[in-house]
Design a protein around this motif. Sequence first.
Motif, PDB file in Angstrom:
ATOM      1  N   VAL A 367       0.817  -1.210   0.000  1.00 42.29           N
ATOM      2  CA  VAL A 367       0.000   0.000   0.000  1.00 42.29           C
ATOM      3  C   VAL A 367       0.852   1.262   0.000  1.00 42.29           C
ATOM      4  O   VAL A 367       2.030   1.258   0.381  1.00 42.29           O
ATOM      5  CB  VAL A 367      -0.950   0.023   1.214  1.00 42.29           C
ATOM      6  CG1 VAL A 367      -1.999  -1.071   1.091  1.00 42.29           C
ATOM      7  CG2 VAL A 367      -0.188  -0.130   2.531  1.00 42.29           C
ATOM      8  N   VAL A 368       0.200   2.341  -0.409  1.00 41.18           N
ATOM      9  CA  VAL A 368       0.824   3.662  -0.509  1.00 41.18           C
ATOM     10  C   VAL A 368       0.025   4.626   0.359  1.00 41.18           C
ATOM     11  O   VAL A 368      -1.214   4.622   0.320  1.00 41.18           O
ATOM     12  CB  VAL A 368       0.829   4.148  -1.974  1.00 41.18           C
ATOM     13  CG1 VAL A 368       1.399   5.558  -2.072  1.00 41.18           C
ATOM     14  CG2 VAL A 368       1.622   3.182  -2.850  1.00 41.18           C
ATOM     15  N   SER A 369       0.709   5.436   1.123  1.00 36.95           N
ATOM     16  CA  SER A 369       0.028   6.410   1.982  1.00 36.95           C
ATOM     17  C   SER A 369      -0.588   7.524   1.130  1.00 36.95           C
ATOM     18  O   SER A 369       0.028   8.024   0.190  1.00 36.95           O
ATOM     19  CB  SER A 369       1.007   6.997   2.996  1.00 36.95           C
ATOM     20  OG  SER A 369       2.145   7.540   2.338  1.00 36.95           O
ATOM     21  N   VAL A 370      -1.822   7.887   1.477  1.00 37.12           N
ATOM     22  CA  VAL A 370      -2.546   8.947   0.761  1.00 37.12           C
ATOM     23  C   VAL A 370      -3.251   9.823   1.784  1.00 37.12           C
ATOM     24  O   VAL A 370      -3.495   9.418   2.916  1.00 37.12           O
ATOM     25  CB  VAL A 370      -3.577   8.369  -0.236  1.00 37.12           C
ATOM     26  CG1 VAL A 370      -2.891   7.621  -1.366  1.00 37.12           C
ATOM     27  CG2 VAL A 370      -4.581   7.464   0.474  1.00 37.12           C
ATOM     28  N   ALA A 371      -3.619  11.016   1.355  1.00 35.73           N
ATOM     29  CA  ALA A 371      -4.348  11.936   2.238  1.00 35.73           C
ATOM     30  C   ALA A 371      -5.332  12.750   1.408  1.00 35.73           C
ATOM     31  O   ALA A 371      -5.212  13.970   1.283  1.00 35.73           O
ATOM     32  CB  ALA A 371      -3.379  12.848   2.980  1.00 35.73           C
ATOM     33  N   PRO A 372      -6.346  12.100   0.833  1.00 39.62           N
ATOM     34  CA  PRO A 372      -7.313  12.830   0.000  1.00 39.62           C
ATOM     35  C   PRO A 372      -8.196  13.742   0.842  1.00 39.62           C
ATOM     36  O   PRO A 372      -8.438  13.489   2.021  1.00 39.62           O
ATOM     37  CB  PRO A 372      -8.126  11.708  -0.644  1.00 39.62           C
ATOM     38  CG  PRO A 372      -8.029  10.567   0.331  1.00 39.62           C
ATOM     39  CD  PRO A 372      -6.671  10.673   0.941  1.00 39.62           C
ATOM     40  N   ALA A 432      -4.509   0.961 -14.065  1.00 32.25           N
ATOM     41  CA  ALA A 432      -5.599   1.827 -14.506  1.00 32.25           C
ATOM     42  C   ALA A 432      -6.558   2.168 -13.371  1.00 32.25           C
ATOM     43  O   ALA A 432      -7.359   3.098 -13.505  1.00 32.25           O
ATOM     44  CB  ALA A 432      -6.356   1.150 -15.648  1.00 32.25           C
ATOM     45  N   LEU A 433      -6.484   1.435 -12.260  1.00 31.18           N
ATOM     46  CA  LEU A 433      -7.405   1.682 -11.150  1.00 31.18           C
ATOM     47  C   LEU A 433      -6.970   2.855 -10.280  1.00 31.18           C
ATOM     48  O   LEU A 433      -7.804   3.474  -9.619  1.00 31.18           O
ATOM     49  CB  LEU A 433      -7.521   0.436 -10.268  1.00 31.18           C
ATOM     50  CG  LEU A 433      -7.939  -0.877 -10.942  1.00 31.18           C
ATOM     51  CD1 LEU A 433      -8.027  -1.980  -9.897  1.00 31.18           C
ATOM     52  CD2 LEU A 433      -9.256  -0.713 -11.667  1.00 31.18           C
ATOM     53  N   PHE A 434      -5.667   3.138 -10.254  1.00 35.44           N
ATOM     54  CA  PHE A 434      -5.119   4.071  -9.278  1.00 35.44           C
ATOM     55  C   PHE A 434      -4.674   5.376  -9.925  1.00 35.44           C
ATOM     56  O   PHE A 434      -4.318   5.405 -11.107  1.00 35.44           O
ATOM     57  CB  PHE A 434      -3.903   3.447  -8.578  1.00 35.44           C
ATOM     58  CG  PHE A 434      -4.207   2.215  -7.783  1.00 35.44           C
ATOM     59  CD1 PHE A 434      -4.797   2.311  -6.545  1.00 35.44           C
ATOM     60  CD2 PHE A 434      -3.914   0.954  -8.286  1.00 35.44           C
ATOM     61  CE1 PHE A 434      -5.086   1.176  -5.808  1.00 35.44           C
ATOM     62  CE2 PHE A 434      -4.188  -0.191  -7.564  1.00 35.44           C
ATOM     63  CZ  PHE A 434      -4.783  -0.080  -6.323  1.00 35.44           C
ATOM     64  N   PRO A 435      -4.622   6.456  -9.152  1.00 32.79           N
ATOM     65  CA  PRO A 435      -3.923   7.651  -9.624  1.00 32.79           C
ATOM     66  C   PRO A 435      -2.473   7.299  -9.950  1.00 32.79           C
ATOM     67  O   PRO A 435      -1.892   6.389  -9.355  1.00 32.79           O
ATOM     68  CB  PRO A 435      -4.007   8.603  -8.428  1.00 32.79           C
ATOM     69  CG  PRO A 435      -5.175   8.120  -7.630  1.00 32.79           C
ATOM     70  CD  PRO A 435      -5.214   6.634  -7.812  1.00 32.79           C
ATOM     71  N   SER A 436      -1.892   8.016 -10.882  1.00 33.98           N
ATOM     72  CA  SER A 436      -0.562   7.656 -11.388  1.00 33.98           C
ATOM     73  C   SER A 436       0.489   7.617 -10.286  1.00 33.98           C
ATOM     74  O   SER A 436       1.379   6.754 -10.298  1.00 33.98           O
ATOM     75  CB  SER A 436      -0.133   8.628 -12.482  1.00 33.98           C
ATOM     76  OG  SER A 436      -0.094   9.963 -11.986  1.00 33.98           O
ATOM     77  N   HIS A 437       0.402   8.533  -9.300  1.00 33.73           N
ATOM     78  CA  HIS A 437       1.443   8.547  -8.270  1.00 33.73           C
ATOM     79  C   HIS A 437       1.375   7.309  -7.383  1.00 33.73           C
ATOM     80  O   HIS A 437       2.397   6.832  -6.880  1.00 33.73           O
ATOM     81  CB  HIS A 437       1.364   9.818  -7.425  1.00 33.73           C
ATOM     82  CG  HIS A 437       0.250   9.840  -6.419  1.00 33.73           C
ATOM     83  ND1 HIS A 437      -1.051  10.149  -6.749  1.00 33.73           N
ATOM     84  CD2 HIS A 437       0.239   9.564  -5.085  1.00 33.73           C
ATOM     85  CE1 HIS A 437      -1.807  10.082  -5.683  1.00 33.73           C
ATOM     86  NE2 HIS A 437      -1.066   9.726  -4.647  1.00 33.73           N
ATOM     87  N   VAL A 438       0.166   6.751  -7.187  1.00 37.80           N
ATOM     88  CA  VAL A 438       0.043   5.523  -6.410  1.00 37.80           C
ATOM     89  C   VAL A 438       0.661   4.363  -7.185  1.00 37.80           C
ATOM     90  O   VAL A 438       1.416   3.557  -6.623  1.00 37.80           O
ATOM     91  CB  VAL A 438      -1.435   5.243  -6.069  1.00 37.80           C
ATOM     92  CG1 VAL A 438      -1.585   3.865  -5.419  1.00 37.80           C
ATOM     93  CG2 VAL A 438      -1.980   6.319  -5.141  1.00 37.80           C
ATOM     94  N   THR A 439       0.361   4.269  -8.482  1.00 40.72           N
ATOM     95  CA  THR A 439       0.950   3.213  -9.313  1.00 40.72           C
ATOM     96  C   THR A 439       2.468   3.312  -9.314  1.00 40.72           C
ATOM     97  O   THR A 439       3.174   2.300  -9.180  1.00 40.72           O
ATOM     98  CB  THR A 439       0.411   3.313 -10.749  1.00 40.72           C
ATOM     99  OG1 THR A 439      -0.991   3.072 -10.744  1.00 40.72           O
ATOM    100  CG2 THR A 439       1.093   2.300 -11.655  1.00 40.72           C
ATOM    101  N   GLN A 440       2.988   4.504  -9.458  1.00 43.16           N
ATOM    102  CA  GLN A 440       4.445   4.688  -9.479  1.00 43.16           C
ATOM    103  C   GLN A 440       5.078   4.228  -8.173  1.00 43.16           C
ATOM    104  O   GLN A 440       6.127   3.566  -8.169  1.00 43.16           O
ATOM    105  CB  GLN A 440       4.782   6.158  -9.747  1.00 43.16           C
ATOM    106  CG  GLN A 440       4.447   6.620 -11.152  1.00 43.16           C
ATOM    107  CD  GLN A 440       4.506   8.137 -11.302  1.00 43.16           C
ATOM    108  OE1 GLN A 440       4.899   8.851 -10.363  1.00 43.16           O
ATOM    109  NE2 GLN A 440       4.117   8.643 -12.463  1.00 43.16           N
ATOM    110  N   MET A 441       4.435   4.565  -7.043  1.00 48.01           N
ATOM    111  CA  MET A 441       4.981   4.157  -5.749  1.00 48.01           C
ATOM    112  C   MET A 441       4.884   2.647  -5.550  1.00 48.01           C
ATOM    113  O   MET A 441       5.797   2.029  -4.968  1.00 48.01           O
ATOM    114  CB  MET A 441       4.269   4.891  -4.621  1.00 48.01           C
ATOM    115  CG  MET A 441       4.631   6.350  -4.488  1.00 48.01           C
ATOM    116  SD  MET A 441       6.381   6.611  -4.058  1.00 48.01           S
ATOM    117  CE  MET A 441       6.399   6.042  -2.351  1.00 48.01           C
ATOM    118  N   LEU A 442       3.809   2.030  -6.019  1.00 56.66           N
ATOM    119  CA  LEU A 442       3.697   0.571  -5.911  1.00 56.66           C
ATOM    120  C   LEU A 442       4.819  -0.100  -6.696  1.00 56.66           C
ATOM    121  O   LEU A 442       5.459  -1.048  -6.208  1.00 56.66           O
ATOM    122  CB  LEU A 442       2.335   0.106  -6.415  1.00 56.66           C
ATOM    123  CG  LEU A 442       1.113   0.454  -5.553  1.00 56.66           C
ATOM    124  CD1 LEU A 442      -0.173   0.092  -6.277  1.00 56.66           C
ATOM    125  CD2 LEU A 442       1.175  -0.254  -4.204  1.00 56.66           C
TER     126      LEU A 442
END
Length: 527
Positions: A367-372, A432-442
Amino acid sequence: MTIIVRNIRVPLSASEGEVMEQAARRLAPFVDKKDILSRKIYRRSVDTRHQTITLVFSVALETEVPLSDEALARMDCVRLTVTDPTEGLSAGDECSEARPVIVGFGPCGMFAALMLAEAGYRPLVIERGDSVLTRTQRVGEFLRSGVLDTESNIQFGAGGAGTFSDGKLVTRINDDRCHYVLRRLAEFGAPHEILTQAKPHIGTDKLLGVVGAIDRRIRACGGDIRYRTKMQAIRLAGGRAVAVVTDQGEIPCGQLLLAIGHSARDTYTWLRESGFTLTPKPFSVGVRIEHRQADIDRAVYKKEAGHPKLGPAEYALSKRVGEEAVYTFCMCPGGEVIAAASEEGGVVTNGMSRYRRDGVNANAALVVSVAPSDPMAFQRMLEQAAYRAGGSTYEAPIQTVGDFLAGTRGTEPHRVLPTYRKGKVQLADLAALFPSHVTQMLRLGIRDFERKLRGFAASDAVLTGVETRTSAPYRLMRSEALTALGYENIYPCGEGAGYAGGITSAAVDGLRVAEALIRRFAPYRGE
């Protein structure tokens, strides 16, 4: 006095007797062997950081010989102080107009109810989901047929979301109540080794029985638990809760404990619209990654893989880049990926292991940390996208690690087979499910973790989407008295209120709130 002799390192071949002998030798400058009244293992862990794997023990020794703090420090020992949160806890004198009501029967609500019931407060618990037996049947039906009960599922029901996980009891909080929680869990049927394991776990199969036993104890002490009863609103008067409005009618309350869990989105919405102070908080999203457990054992234990003293290997990996982090979470050795949806039209994953942890695969959240700014909307967006990618039938979208890293799709799993609903999955493009920055971090995380754990980025490992319920998306703000801001007798608590992260810390927060209630209020003596 009881003395804990720490950091006793022995090879895998060492016997328990040798461990005890080393502990006694450590005390030898100050305590003769004949003055040691008893000895037992207090904590056990495995150190895999070096070329040779070692076992690390702490041993509890009972002796009547007084030892100074200076002597204990020289021997790497400490005095054991066992605290019981009920000792010295006396009831307050503020009168109650009704029984305390607890919303939610996860670890927080369960331990709060247990303490209040044993102290004579006759708490009434309402839980939107089912009792253990019925909940297990509902979950089984969903896994088999895809028919979702939105009130009784992996997230809702007796025991909370943690019931259908690994029963992990690891926590980072430093609170004396943690040992009390472990001891009570063992009393109610959890394996007694949780009292000595460095990374204790119960297992879903055994945790179900523990929850049932605690239910019976609460009732035997005068408490009550009403399943399939959902809070819809709180009736307020003069800054106090006077009743809980439920789908089964109105229930008067003297105090209200909100142990709602991290997935009660309708409750969050009502609280926010009704003027309670909710603050969005960071959480994490991503996927589940599955490997063969045997591969993880070899990567962690190397030539010692399979040794009977080691058990299935675990890992915890993390990588930070500036303000962003990617990490593994809730690693389930010998477990399976489970379908954890609680809303129609969304796919959610979690991980589960049974006590023996003897499944073919290992899995963990990646997982990737997010703060929407709108966390629930963000979670729903990902879950609904995963639902569509899985064919809109609660099948989950999957992708091999090789395809995910290469930006391709279509490779069928062959060696590592997905465990979600026994293989009810669809090949998809998870990026395709995630914002690009989440995919990049994964992707960055997978490549980085390969350097730390050989085989983590194996091309035939499987990713399953999506993991979105890692923690509460909001914090329900409370005062130093542990009451909700602006309200005198409403106590937000546990993971759902943003004050815990896991079974043990949620249980501890439930105890803290129950203690605060007891110190302030006298038990309700009415009908």
